[in-house]
Design an enzyme around this catalytic site. Sequence first.
Site, PDB file in Angstrom:
ATOM      1  N   GLU A   1     -86.302  44.582  -9.777  1.00 24.77           N
ATOM      2  CA  GLU A   1     -87.268  44.734  -8.377  1.00 24.77           C
ATOM      3  C   GLU A   1     -86.060  44.855  -7.302  1.00 24.77           C
ATOM      4  O   GLU A   1     -85.017  44.637  -7.378  1.00 24.77           O
ATOM      5  CB  GLU A   1     -88.039  43.495  -8.392  1.00 24.77           C
ATOM      6  CG  GLU A   1     -89.334  43.624  -9.255  1.00 24.77           C
ATOM      7  CD  GLU A   1     -90.336  42.634  -9.251  1.00 24.77           C
ATOM      8  OE1 GLU A   1     -90.410  41.844  -8.042  1.00 24.77           O
ATOM      9  OE2 GLU A   1     -91.133  42.398 -10.099  1.00 24.77           O
TER      10      GLU A   1
ATOM     11  N   HIS B   1     -98.701  38.631   1.991  1.00 24.31           N
ATOM     12  CA  HIS B   1     -98.598  38.453   0.544  1.00 24.31           C
ATOM     13  C   HIS B   1     -97.963  36.820   0.225  1.00 24.31           C
ATOM     14  O   HIS B   1     -98.422  36.380  -0.694  1.00 24.31           O
ATOM     15  CB  HIS B   1     -97.270  39.439  -0.123  1.00 24.31           C
ATOM     16  CG  HIS B   1     -97.327  39.386  -1.248  1.00 24.31           C
ATOM     17  ND1 HIS B   1     -98.201  39.616  -2.235  1.00 24.31           N
ATOM     18  CD2 HIS B   1     -96.091  39.245  -2.285  1.00 24.31           C
ATOM     19  CE1 HIS B   1     -97.700  39.682  -3.679  1.00 24.31           C
ATOM     20  NE2 HIS B   1     -96.352  39.244  -3.381  1.00 24.31           N
TER      21      HIS B   1
ATOM     22  N   ARG C   1     -88.859  36.153   0.944  1.00 19.84           N
ATOM     23  CA  ARG C   1     -88.345  35.787  -0.368  1.00 19.84           C
ATOM     24  C   ARG C   1     -87.923  36.724  -1.249  1.00 19.84           C
ATOM     25  O   ARG C   1     -88.657  37.861  -1.034  1.00 19.84           O
ATOM     26  CB  ARG C   1     -89.797  35.160  -1.028  1.00 19.84           C
ATOM     27  CG  ARG C   1     -89.737  34.760  -2.298  1.00 19.84           C
ATOM     28  CD  ARG C   1     -91.348  34.101  -2.642  1.00 19.84           C
ATOM     29  NE  ARG C   1     -92.304  35.245  -2.605  1.00 19.84           N
ATOM     30  CZ  ARG C   1     -92.436  36.024  -3.610  1.00 19.84           C
ATOM     31  NH1 ARG C   1     -92.012  35.852  -4.760  1.00 19.84           N
ATOM     32  NH2 ARG C   1     -93.406  36.956  -3.186  1.00 19.84           N
TER      33      ARG C   1
ATOM     34  N   ARG D   1     -87.957  43.098   0.950  1.00 17.51           N
ATOM     35  CA  ARG D   1     -89.380  43.337   1.247  1.00 17.51           C
ATOM     36  C   ARG D   1     -89.570  43.399   2.608  1.00 17.51           C
ATOM     37  O   ARG D   1     -90.238  44.313   3.185  1.00 17.51           O
ATOM     38  CB  ARG D   1     -89.942  42.156   0.659  1.00 17.51           C
ATOM     39  CG  ARG D   1     -91.050  42.642  -0.535  1.00 17.51           C
ATOM     40  CD  ARG D   1     -91.539  41.408  -0.971  1.00 17.51           C
ATOM     41  NE  ARG D   1     -91.838  41.850  -2.303  1.00 17.51           N
ATOM     42  CZ  ARG D   1     -92.213  40.791  -3.105  1.00 17.51           C
ATOM     43  NH1 ARG D   1     -92.824  39.729  -2.706  1.00 17.51           N
ATOM     44  NH2 ARG D   1     -92.338  41.169  -4.426  1.00 17.51           N
TER      45      ARG D   1
ATOM     46  N   HIS E   1     -96.214  42.086   1.736  1.00 21.75           N
ATOM     47  CA  HIS E   1     -95.709  42.846   0.624  1.00 21.75           C
ATOM     48  C   HIS E   1     -95.618  44.408   1.118  1.00 21.75           C
ATOM     49  O   HIS E   1     -96.782  44.740   1.794  1.00 21.75           O
ATOM     50  CB  HIS E   1     -96.516  42.890  -0.526  1.00 21.75           C
ATOM     51  CG  HIS E   1     -96.346  43.381  -1.815  1.00 21.75           C
ATOM     52  ND1 HIS E   1     -96.001  44.627  -2.144  1.00 21.75           N
ATOM     53  CD2 HIS E   1     -95.688  42.765  -3.003  1.00 21.75           C
ATOM     54  CE1 HIS E   1     -95.261  44.936  -3.187  1.00 21.75           C
ATOM     55  NE2 HIS E   1     -95.043  43.587  -3.700  1.00 21.75           N
TER      56      HIS E   1
HETATM   57  C1  SIN Z   1     -94.890  42.333  -7.195  1.00 28.62           C
HETATM   58  O1  SIN Z   1     -95.010  42.535  -8.244  1.00 28.62           O
HETATM   59  O2  SIN Z   1     -94.363  43.131  -6.266  1.00 28.62           O
HETATM   60  C2  SIN Z   1     -94.868  40.689  -6.682  1.00 28.62           C
HETATM   61  C3  SIN Z   1     -93.943  40.093  -7.113  1.00 28.62           C
HETATM   62  C4  SIN Z   1     -93.746  38.970  -6.232  1.00 28.62           C
HETATM   63  O3  SIN Z   1     -94.343  38.812  -5.106  1.00 28.62           O
HETATM   64  O4  SIN Z   1     -92.843  38.358  -6.306  1.00 28.62           O
END
Ligand code: SIN
Length: 540
Positions: free
Chosen positions: A133, A371, A406, A308, A261
Amino acid sequence: MTQRVKGGSRRGRSAIRGAASSELLIIGTGIAGLVAALEAGRAGLDVTLLSKMDDPAESNTYYAQGGIAVRGLDDPPGLFARDILAAGAGSSSPDAAGVLTSEGPAKVAELLIGLAGVEFDQTEDGEINLTAEAAHSRRRIYHHQDATGKEIELKLLAAVRRLPNVRLLSGQVAIDLITSAHHSMDPLAVYAPNVCLGAYVFDSASSRVVTHLAANTVLASGGIGRIYLHTTNPSTATGDGVAMARRAGASVINAEYVQFHPTALFHRDAGRFLISEAVRGEGGRLVNAKGEAFMKRYAPRLKDLAPRDVVARAIHEEMARTGEPCVFLDIAGSAPRGLDIAGRFPTIHATCLKYGIDITREPIPVVPAAHYFCGGVKVDPFGQTELPNLFAVGEVACTGLHGANRLASTSLLEGVVWGSRAVRRILEHGPRELPASARTIPPWRDEGLVEEEDPVLITQDLLTVQTTMWNYAGIVRTEKRLRRAADDIGYLYRRVMSFYRSTKLTRQLIELRNAVLTAQIVIDAALRNPQSRGCHFRKA
Ligand code: SIN
């Protein structure tokens, strides 16, 4: 203060007439609350665990898609900690990052996999299948398809239900924390240190209020996303714990850091369904309506896998620049050869199909949405708040881990580590008996509450909170907008408090009271901090 008495429950009947009592009261049934219940239950504490919903699985945890960051190959804790600090934009606590990354992997193995039986996806060789990620320098994320939160939530709930000394009660909406300073009938109580003694709790089925006294209380009530018009959060996330803690006198810090998000589904009928960051982790690219991959202009090095806050702002700017109402996330055209898109993301695939979008063939329309709350109730490395006998864990708490932004997939791990640590501290140092001042706590009184709730007023007031926050305290903030928000929400706060004082309780009314105070807390913090950092972006 209003109150109506309901008898204590079977095992939790209190020596104090009409009240329920326990050694540990936990408010909230997401990952952090459930881990705390599991740890306390295993240690033999008498635990009362409350969910405000009829279905205790209904929590932010349940909807977490991407996964839980644990440890990758060739991935020392220090590297993971460095990624957390980098994403946090200079505001994350190095100590908290150290605790998380050194204790997290063992706790996941012991509690989630070992005790609860959580299943994470595996490779053909039987190893955990690690995903990537944004802003992680290793593939270190454990996942269960794209429904990791659901798997964890349901398995943890089942494990907690097996513990005879944990009493799980649903439909129980905490109204206010009980503190000696605020609620004691003893006039001398003001001279003693203020301590938390439990909570007044609205029982949705009977519409009565129960006095839940407890030697220790853990707030695990989740986030605040629902104070925004567009959010990936379920309806439960109304800032309840933040507001309760503030009313009780505990500090709330870093409240300006609300994370957006970057990719929620943009479709009229879909709410703001999350499109996991793991989609970009597996190769998905953001493109505008002309098909141009625009992230290279905003984050030349990390592009789609930038932190993010950077990606959310880039999308916001790209939408403003092009005048388009959304951008697109393209996995169909950019996935590595051999990726089974529908198999890797079955929930996202099925949900998008429901709205006529086939993610294996076409780009997904997306927009940013509120988010995660990086701020929260200030706690120490064991989840202890400034109020004795009150702990906070999970999204409601601010351990300092997330700083100003975060790192993806660290919140579930934080819930596990701090849910466990809080109980460790309670077992080592917490009182096992109710403090003497608990005997001076009166039952809830509601004689003056005569008016029936008007659902139209409540819905409209919540919508006003949500639109005000979205427009004036959202992804891009200015002093002018924030001042307007402070005025509007200040007026609304007074109006809500005035009808709260005369209206019979419902869950929705309790949530509105919490949402409007939480909005005020976020706006005040955003106004006080003129410095753009992480997800708090001040244009002027
Ligand atoms: C996501 O799946 O993008 C959310 C994961 C997160 O907010 O840590």
